[in-house]
Motif scaffolding. Structure first.
Motif, PDB file in Angstrom:
ATOM      1  N   LEU A   1       0.824  -1.205   0.000  1.00  0.00           N
ATOM      2  CA  LEU A   1       0.000   0.000   0.000  1.00  0.00           C
ATOM      3  C   LEU A   1       0.865   1.265   0.000  1.00  0.00           C
ATOM      4  CD1 LEU A   1      -2.923  -0.949   2.439  1.00  0.00           C
ATOM      5  CD2 LEU A   1      -2.861  -1.044  -0.057  1.00  0.00           C
TER       6      LEU A   1
ATOM      7  N   VAL B   1       0.810   4.413  -2.484  1.00  0.00           N
ATOM      8  CA  VAL B   1       0.762   5.837  -2.133  1.00  0.00           C
ATOM      9  C   VAL B   1       1.643   6.625  -3.098  1.00  0.00           C
ATOM     10  CG1 VAL B   1       1.439   7.558  -0.407  1.00  0.00           C
ATOM     11  CG2 VAL B   1       0.215   5.504   0.314  1.00  0.00           C
TER      12      VAL B   1
ATOM     13  N   LEU C   1      -7.733  -4.225   4.276  1.00  0.00           N
ATOM     14  CA  LEU C   1      -6.772  -3.112   4.216  1.00  0.00           C
ATOM     15  C   LEU C   1      -6.713  -2.535   2.803  1.00  0.00           C
ATOM     16  CD1 LEU C   1      -3.796  -4.459   6.385  1.00  0.00           C
ATOM     17  CD2 LEU C   1      -5.248  -2.495   6.879  1.00  0.00           C
TER      18      LEU C   1
ATOM     19  N   HIS D   1     -10.035  -0.586   1.987  1.00  0.00           N
ATOM     20  CA  HIS D   1     -10.118   0.714   2.656  1.00  0.00           C
ATOM     21  C   HIS D   1      -9.138   1.705   2.031  1.00  0.00           C
ATOM     22  CE1 HIS D   1     -12.810  -1.004   5.477  1.00  0.00           C
ATOM     23  NE2 HIS D   1     -11.915  -1.762   6.051  1.00  0.00           N
ATOM     24  N   PHE D   2      -7.986   1.205   1.603  1.00  0.00           N
ATOM     25  CA  PHE D   2      -7.020   2.087   0.942  1.00  0.00           C
ATOM     26  C   PHE D   2      -7.600   2.637  -0.359  1.00  0.00           C
ATOM     27  CE2 PHE D   2      -3.644   2.745  -2.178  1.00  0.00           C
ATOM     28  CZ  PHE D   2      -2.890   3.699  -1.521  1.00  0.00           C
TER      29      PHE D   2
ATOM     30  N   ASP E   1     -10.684   3.102  -0.985  1.00  0.00           N
ATOM     31  CA  ASP E   1     -11.672   4.110  -0.569  1.00  0.00           C
ATOM     32  C   ASP E   1     -10.960   5.415  -0.212  1.00  0.00           C
ATOM     33  OD1 ASP E   1     -13.959   5.389   0.344  1.00  0.00           O
ATOM     34  OD2 ASP E   1     -13.880   4.447   2.315  1.00  0.00           O
ATOM     35  N   LEU E   2      -9.885   5.294   0.535  1.00  0.00           N
ATOM     36  CA  LEU E   2      -9.124   6.478   0.965  1.00  0.00           C
ATOM     37  C   LEU E   2      -8.600   7.267  -0.248  1.00  0.00           C
ATOM     38  CD1 LEU E   2      -6.534   6.318   3.850  1.00  0.00           C
ATOM     39  CD2 LEU E   2      -6.018   7.559   1.770  1.00  0.00           C
TER      40      LEU E   2
ATOM     41  N   LYS F   1     -11.307  13.147   6.203  1.00  0.00           N
ATOM     42  CA  LYS F   1     -11.980  11.887   5.849  1.00  0.00           C
ATOM     43  C   LYS F   1     -10.970  10.755   5.665  1.00  0.00           C
ATOM     44  CE  LYS F   1     -15.046  12.301   2.496  1.00  0.00           C
ATOM     45  NZ  LYS F   1     -15.499  12.815   1.165  1.00  0.00           N
ATOM     46  N   ALA F   2      -9.866  11.054   5.003  1.00  0.00           N
ATOM     47  CA  ALA F   2      -8.851  10.015   4.781  1.00  0.00           C
ATOM     48  C   ALA F   2      -8.280   9.519   6.109  1.00  0.00           C
ATOM     49  CB  ALA F   2      -7.739  10.572   3.890  1.00  0.00           C
TER      50      ALA F   2
ATOM     51  N   VAL G   1     -10.699   7.110   7.805  1.00  0.00           N
ATOM     52  CA  VAL G   1     -10.643   5.779   7.184  1.00  0.00           C
ATOM     53  C   VAL G   1      -9.384   5.037   7.627  1.00  0.00           C
ATOM     54  CG1 VAL G   1     -10.425   4.533   5.001  1.00  0.00           C
ATOM     55  CG2 VAL G   1     -12.044   6.429   5.193  1.00  0.00           C
ATOM     56  N   ALA G   2      -8.247   5.721   7.577  1.00  0.00           N
ATOM     57  CA  ALA G   2      -6.978   5.060   7.925  1.00  0.00           C
ATOM     58  C   ALA G   2      -6.943   4.665   9.406  1.00  0.00           C
ATOM     59  CB  ALA G   2      -5.807   5.976   7.590  1.00  0.00           C
TER      60      ALA G   2
ATOM     61  N   TYR H   1     -11.049   2.500  10.127  1.00  0.00           N
ATOM     62  CA  TYR H   1     -11.425   1.367   9.275  1.00  0.00           C
ATOM     63  C   TYR H   1     -10.215   0.480   8.982  1.00  0.00           C
ATOM     64  CZ  TYR H   1     -16.077   3.326   8.470  1.00  0.00           C
ATOM     65  OH  TYR H   1     -17.359   3.790   8.613  1.00  0.00           O
ATOM     66  N   MET H   2      -9.035   1.089   8.842  1.00  0.00           N
ATOM     67  CA  MET H   2      -7.821   0.280   8.646  1.00  0.00           C
ATOM     68  C   MET H   2      -7.181  -0.062   9.986  1.00  0.00           C
ATOM     69  SD  MET H   2      -6.277   2.302   5.310  1.00  0.00           S
ATOM     70  CE  MET H   2      -5.175   1.046   4.684  1.00  0.00           C
TER      71      MET H   2
ATOM     72  N   PRO I   1       5.938   7.096   3.634  1.00  0.00           N
ATOM     73  CA  PRO I   1       5.905   7.628   2.269  1.00  0.00           C
ATOM     74  C   PRO I   1       5.386   9.062   2.194  1.00  0.00           C
ATOM     75  CG  PRO I   1       4.043   6.200   2.573  1.00  0.00           C
ATOM     76  CD  PRO I   1       4.860   6.116   3.838  1.00  0.00           C
TER      77      PRO I   1
ATOM     78  N   ALA J   1       6.190  11.666  -0.558  1.00  0.00           N
ATOM     79  CA  ALA J   1       5.138  12.148  -1.454  1.00  0.00           C
ATOM     80  C   ALA J   1       5.182  13.676  -1.557  1.00  0.00           C
ATOM     81  CB  ALA J   1       3.772  11.685  -0.953  1.00  0.00           C
TER      82      ALA J   1
END
Lengths: 218, 89
Positions: free
Chosen positions: A30, A34, A199, A202-203, A205-206, B49-50, B53-54, B57-58, B74, B78
């Motif tokens: 993941l 990114v 995982l 959800h990634f 989705d993110l 929002k991200a 989720v991270a 949900y993750m 990263p 980035a």
């Protein structure tokens, strides 16, 4: 159930990172993703700064209400995915199968709506990689002033297309996990596969949350 | 063998927050504001929002610190990548 204490599966020996190997592998994958999407977003930013005349205001060409609905769908699929994981964490195989199936259906729905969007946009002349194309704008498919320029379509289809491919692969993986669940592979003691695909999902989705904002709203 | 215990986050509550933020984003995007303020506000809501989720949900919020380090590693790269690209402009 939301506050109930639950015990996650027994972990295999995991020196170093303190997570089991498959999970670590998925996280590393993941992280590479990114950077992949960052390269797309970075390219988008420089192209947009360099040629702002190729873009239009939000909602002029792209169908924001439709895509907002699609965003809502993907967020819903994250909930169903996490509920599937929560179910198997409590040994509820029936719940796992039910929530996985819901996730598959919603995920496939997202891809379907994206296809509908692509067909509608291409019908209006919003296509990438054409030398002289100009997006005409919603509501005036073949009339009215030309809007935007080639970079708008090229970046739009590149970014949403790569994301759509990720969602499609995710749906296929979810179908595989669902079949495994039906065959009784996952139990209270062993459900690593569910967490791993969760995982990834959800990634995806993110990433869409970021792309929706950058591509459709800004 | 290691066994971890934690409480489930309130998944439905987080889903509602994500939905509200999505609606707020769409509404905000069409407000008559300078482009820069629109972009800043939208990016803040998207990052919010991200993060939800991270973290929930993750389940990153329940993971060991070492995985946190790995997960955020990263992000500076980035930022460097995007900044490097922008300097070409």
């Amino acid at each position: 159930m939301s506050n109930a204490a639950v015990a996650t599966m027994e972990r295999k020996p995991m020196p170093g990172m303190k997570v089991y190997n498959k999970k670590l592998g998925m996280w590393v994958f993941l992280l590479s993703e990114v950077m992949f999407f960052t390269s797309l977003i970075g390219s988008y930013i420089i192209l947009r700064f360099a040629h702002p005349e190729h873009w239009t205001n939000p909602g002029v060409v792209l169908n924001v209400p439709l895509t907002a609905t699609n965003t809502f769908l993907l967020i819903c699929s994250s909930v169903t995915m996490v509920k599937a994981f929560a179910a198997i964490q409590q040994g509820d195989v029936t719940g796992l199968k039910r929530w996985l199936l819901a996730t598959i259906v919603i995920g496939a729905g997202f891809v379907g709506i994206q296809m509908v969007e692509y067909v509608a946009l291409s019908g209006e002349g919003f296509l990438p990689a054409l030398d002289a194309y100009h997006a005409v704008g919603r509501g005036n498919p073949h009339e009215g002033p030309s809007l935007g320029g080639p970079l708008y379509g090229a970046t739009f289809y590149a970014m949403t297309g790569f994301h759509g491919a990720h969602v499609s692969i995710g749906v296929l993986c979810l179908i595989f996990v669902y079949i495994q669940a039906v065959r009784g592979k996952y139990t209270l003691a062993d459900h690593e596969g569910v967490e791993i695909i969760g995982l990834y999902w959800h990634f995806v989705d993110l990433v869409w949350i970021i792309l929706f904002t950058i591509v459709y709203l800004i | 063998m290691e066994e971890q215990e934690h409480a489930h986050p309130r998944y439905i509550l987080i889903w509602v927050v994500l939905l509200v933020l999505t609606l707020a984003e769409v509404g905000y995007a069409f407000m008559d504001l300078p482009k820069i303020w629109l972009a800043i506000g939208l990016i803040i809501m998207a990052v919010w929002k991200a993060l939800l989720v991270a973290l929930y949900y993750m389940h990153l919020i329940y993971e060991p610190k070492r995985l946190w380090v790995l997960a955020v590693s990263p992000l500076p790269l980035a930022v460097i990548l995007v900044l490097a690209v922008i300097t070409e402009f």
